[in-house]
Design an enzyme around this catalytic site. Structure first.
Site, PDB file in Angstrom:
ATOM      1  CG  MET A  93     -32.524 -13.437   0.903  1.00  0.00           C
ATOM      2  SD  MET A  93     -34.110 -14.276   1.048  1.00  0.00           S
ATOM      3  CE  MET A  93     -33.853 -15.183   2.575  1.00  0.00           C
ATOM      4  CG  HIS A  94     -29.603 -17.653  -0.612  1.00  0.00           C
ATOM      5  ND1 HIS A  94     -30.428 -18.115   0.387  1.00  0.00           N
ATOM      6  CD2 HIS A  94     -30.399 -17.417  -1.687  1.00  0.00           C
ATOM      7  CE1 HIS A  94     -31.672 -18.166  -0.081  1.00  0.00           C
ATOM      8  NE2 HIS A  94     -31.685 -17.740  -1.317  1.00  0.00           N
ATOM      9  CG  ASP A 108     -33.425 -10.142  -1.682  1.00  0.00           C
ATOM     10  OD1 ASP A 108     -33.813 -11.269  -1.310  1.00  0.00           O
ATOM     11  OD2 ASP A 108     -32.626  -9.986  -2.627  1.00  0.00           O
TER      12      ASP A 108
END
Length: 509
Positions: free
Chosen positions: A81-82, A241
Site C-alpha cells: 500500500m501507499h 495487502d
C-alpha cells in the site's frame, strides 16, 4: 471448471495463485526482486520489475496446471500500500516508485498537519493522520523537490494499480488503496476535494476509484498475448495487502480480528458503521467489503523483535536447527514456555525501530524492565513473545473503543505456526485464537476471492469467506493465565510513558 488468478505485488516478491470455484489453490508461484535504497531511509522501486515478475509467475502457474486461457474467469490484484507510482500522459513511469517504507517525507507530513489546523482536523477530512508511509507526503515531496517531475504527472497510482494498467490499459485504484493515500474521504467514499484544494495538489492526477470486487477493466490483446491469457478477461479492483489479507483470513465480520505477526504486526477488524479514529493512532480505511470499513493498528517490530532476539541471543538455537532440521524460532518458543506466565516479572517493549501504534513515536525504544538474577535466556525469550502480544493487545483495545467487542482472533504469519505461541496469544488476549485455511497465502488469496466475486463464483465477499475459509485450529485462553496476564499488562502499559523522556534524551545523543 473455471478459475481465477490472485496476484500480490509485495515489497520484495510477486506471488500469483490459481484458485478454482471451490476456493482451492491449484497452483502458485513466487518471483523475488529487490528494491532500491538511494539514500539512508529512502526506498524506491522500478515498477517494470513488478510487471516482469507478474508475467513470470502467471506463466509458471499456467504451465503447472495446463489450464486453458478461456478457463481463467477473472484476475484479482493486491499489493504493497501507499507506494507512489507517477505516470505521464502516455502512461509511462516518470521516476522510480517511492515505496511505503520510504521515510523521506516527515517534513511534508508535518506541513500537512500545520496547513489543515492539526492532526484532529485532518482526521475530520480523511479519518487518518499523515504518516510518513502514506502517499500524501510522497506527492508533496515530488512537488517540492522535483517540480519538473511533478509537472509531468498526468495520473498517479499505487503498486497493484500499475499492474492493472499494464493488464487493461485502465488507470484506477480501489477504495482501500485510495484510503491509504490520506487524501480520501473515508467516511463518504470519495476523494477529499477540500483537502486536495487546500494542499494545492493537481486534482487531475487522481485516478478513478472502484470497489474491491468491482470489475475495473479487461485484459488487452497485447497483455493477453504476453501472458497466454484470453483477451477481455475481467480484472477486479482488488485491495491493498492488509485489506486483501483481511478478506483472505475471513476477518470481514465485526468482532473477528485478524492478527498478522510478520516483521511488523497488524491487528485489524471490520466495521459495518463508520467510527472516529481514536487520536489517529489507528488506520481507518475502506475495505474489501463494499460499503464497510476496516480499522487496524500497525506495530513496527512484532516478528522483527523475535528475529532480533534470534539473531542476537539465539545463536545456539540456530546451530541446533541447522543440525536437526528444526526451526530456530520453534526451538526458542519451546524453551520460552518452560518459564512461568509473566516471565518471572520480566517485561519487554518491542519498540526497537520506534513505534506507530498505539504510540506514533520514532524515538520510542525497546526495553527490558525488571531484570534480576533469576532471569535466564528462556525468560528473556518469553518476555519478548509476551511483549509482542501486549503491543498488539494495545491496538486491539483501541479498536474496541469504537464499540466493537473482540470475539475471535484469526492469526497468520509467523505467530500462527507454533501452537505454544498461539496459546500465549490466547491467554494474553483473553479470546479464542484460530487459524484458517490458506491464511499463509498473504494478499494473493484475498485477491483471488475478490476476483471470484467479480466473476460471479460467489454472491458477495462475506458469502465467499464464510464458505471457503475453514478453521484448522482453535486455541482457547486458559482462565488462570489470562487473569495473571491482565495484572502484568497493567504494568506493561506504564512502561512507555515512564520511559518516554529518557528515550527522547537517548535519541538526541
Amino acid at each position: 471448471m473455471s478459475y481465477v488468478l490472485g496476484i500480490d505485488i509485495g515489497t520484495s516478491a510477486c506471488k500469483t495463485i490459481v484458485v478454482n470455484e471451490s476456493g482451492e489453490i491449484i497452483a502458485k508461484a513466487t518471483k523475488e526482486y529487490d528494491f532500491i535504497v538511494p539514500k539512508p531511509g529512502w526506498a524506491e522501486s522500478d515498477p517494470e520489475i513488478w510487471w516482469r515478475a507478474t508475467i513470470d509467475t502467471i506463466k509458471v502457474v499456467l504451465e503447472k496446471t495446463a489450464i486453458k486461457p478461456e478457463e481463467i474467469s477473472a484476475i484479482g490484484l493486491s499489493g504493497q500500500m501507499h507506494t507512489l507510482v507517477p505516470l505521464d500522459k502516455n502512461g509511462k513511469v516518470i521516476r522510480n516508485a517511492i515505496m511505503w517504507n520510504d521515510q523521506r517525507v516527515a517534513k511534508q507530513c508535518d506541513e500537512v498537519h500545520s496547513k489543515v489546523g492539526g492532526e484532529e482536523k485532518l482526521i475530520d477530512y480523511v479519518a487518518n493522520t499523515a504518516l510518513p508511509g502514506y502517499t500524501i507526503g510522497k506527492i508533496l515531496w515530488v512537488k517540492e523537490v522535483e517540480p519538473d517531475n511533478y509537472e509531468k504527472i498526468d495520473k498517479f497510482v499505487i503498486s497493484k494499480d500499475y499492474i492493472r494498467y499494464r493488464l487493461t490499459g485502465e488507470i484506477a485504484t480501489d477504495v482501500s488503496d485510495a484510503s491509504g493515500t490520506c487524501l480520501y474521504d473515508v467516511e463518504n467514499n470519495k476523494w477529499s476535494e477540500e483537502l486536495i484544494e487546500l494542499l494545492e495538489i493537481k486534482r487531475s492526477i487522481f485516478p478513478d476509484v472502484v470497489e474491491s470486487p468491482q470489475v475495473s477493466g479487461y485484459l488487452t490483446s497485447e497483455a493477453a498475448s504476453i501472458l497466454g491469457l484470453k483477451e477481455g478477461t475481467p480484472v477486479v479492483g482488488g485491495a491493498g495487502d492488509v485489506l486483501a489479507q483481511a478478506v483472505g483470513t475471513g476477518a470481514t465480520e465485526e468482532g473477528i480480528a485478524m492478527l498478522i505477526i510478520g516483521t511488523a504486526g497488524i491487528a485489524s477488524m471490520a466495521l459495518s458503521k463508520f467510527g472516529r479514529n481514536p487520536g489517529g493512532s489507528l488506520q481507518l480505511f475502506r475495505g474489501g467489503v463494499p460499503g464497510e470499513w476496516n480499522i487496524f493498528g500497525c506495530t513496527l517490530a512484532a516478528g522483527g523483535s523475535f528475529k532480533w532476539l534470534r539473531d542476537s541471543l539465539g545463536v545456539e538455537e540456530k546451530i541446533i536447527a541447522n543440525l536437526s532440521g528444526d526451526d530456530a524460532y520453534n526451538i526458542l518458543v519451546n524453551e520460552a514456555v518452560q518459564v512461568e506466565v509473566g516471565s518471572k516479572g520480566l517485561l519487554f517493549t518491542p519498540y526497537i525501530v520506534g513505534e506507530r501504534c498505539p504510540y506514533t513515536d520514532p524515538n520510542a525504544r525497546g526495553a527490558f524492565v525488571g531484570v534480576n538474577i533469576m532471569h535466564d535466556k528462556r525468560a528473556f525469550v518469553r518476555a519478548v513473545l509476551e511483549g509482542i502480544v501486549f503491543s498488539l493487545k494495545d491496538a486491539l483495545n483501541l479498536i474496541e473503543t469504537l464499540g466493537v467487542p473482540l470475539k475471535q482472533v484469526r492469526v497468520s504469519g509467523g505467530g500462527a505456526i507454533n501452537p505454544k505461541w498461539r496459546q500465549i496469544q490466547a491467554d494474553i488476549l483473553g479470546t479464542e485464537v484460530v487459524t484458517v485455511s490458506y491464511s499463509g497465502e498473504g494478499g494473493s488469496y484475498g485477491a483471488a476471492i475478490l476476483a471470484g466475486v467479480g466473476a460471479g463464483f460467489w454472491p458477495s465477499v462475506k458469502d465467499a469467506t464464510r464458505k471457503l475459509l475453514k478453521i484448522e485450529s482453535r486455541t482457547e485462553p486458559i482462565s488462570e493465565n489470562n487473569k495473571k496476564y491482565e495484572k502484568v499488562y497493567e504494568i506493561y502499559k506504564d512502561i512507555y510513558p515512564t520511559l518516554k523522556e529518557i528515550n527522547n534524551k537517548l535519541s538526541a545523543l
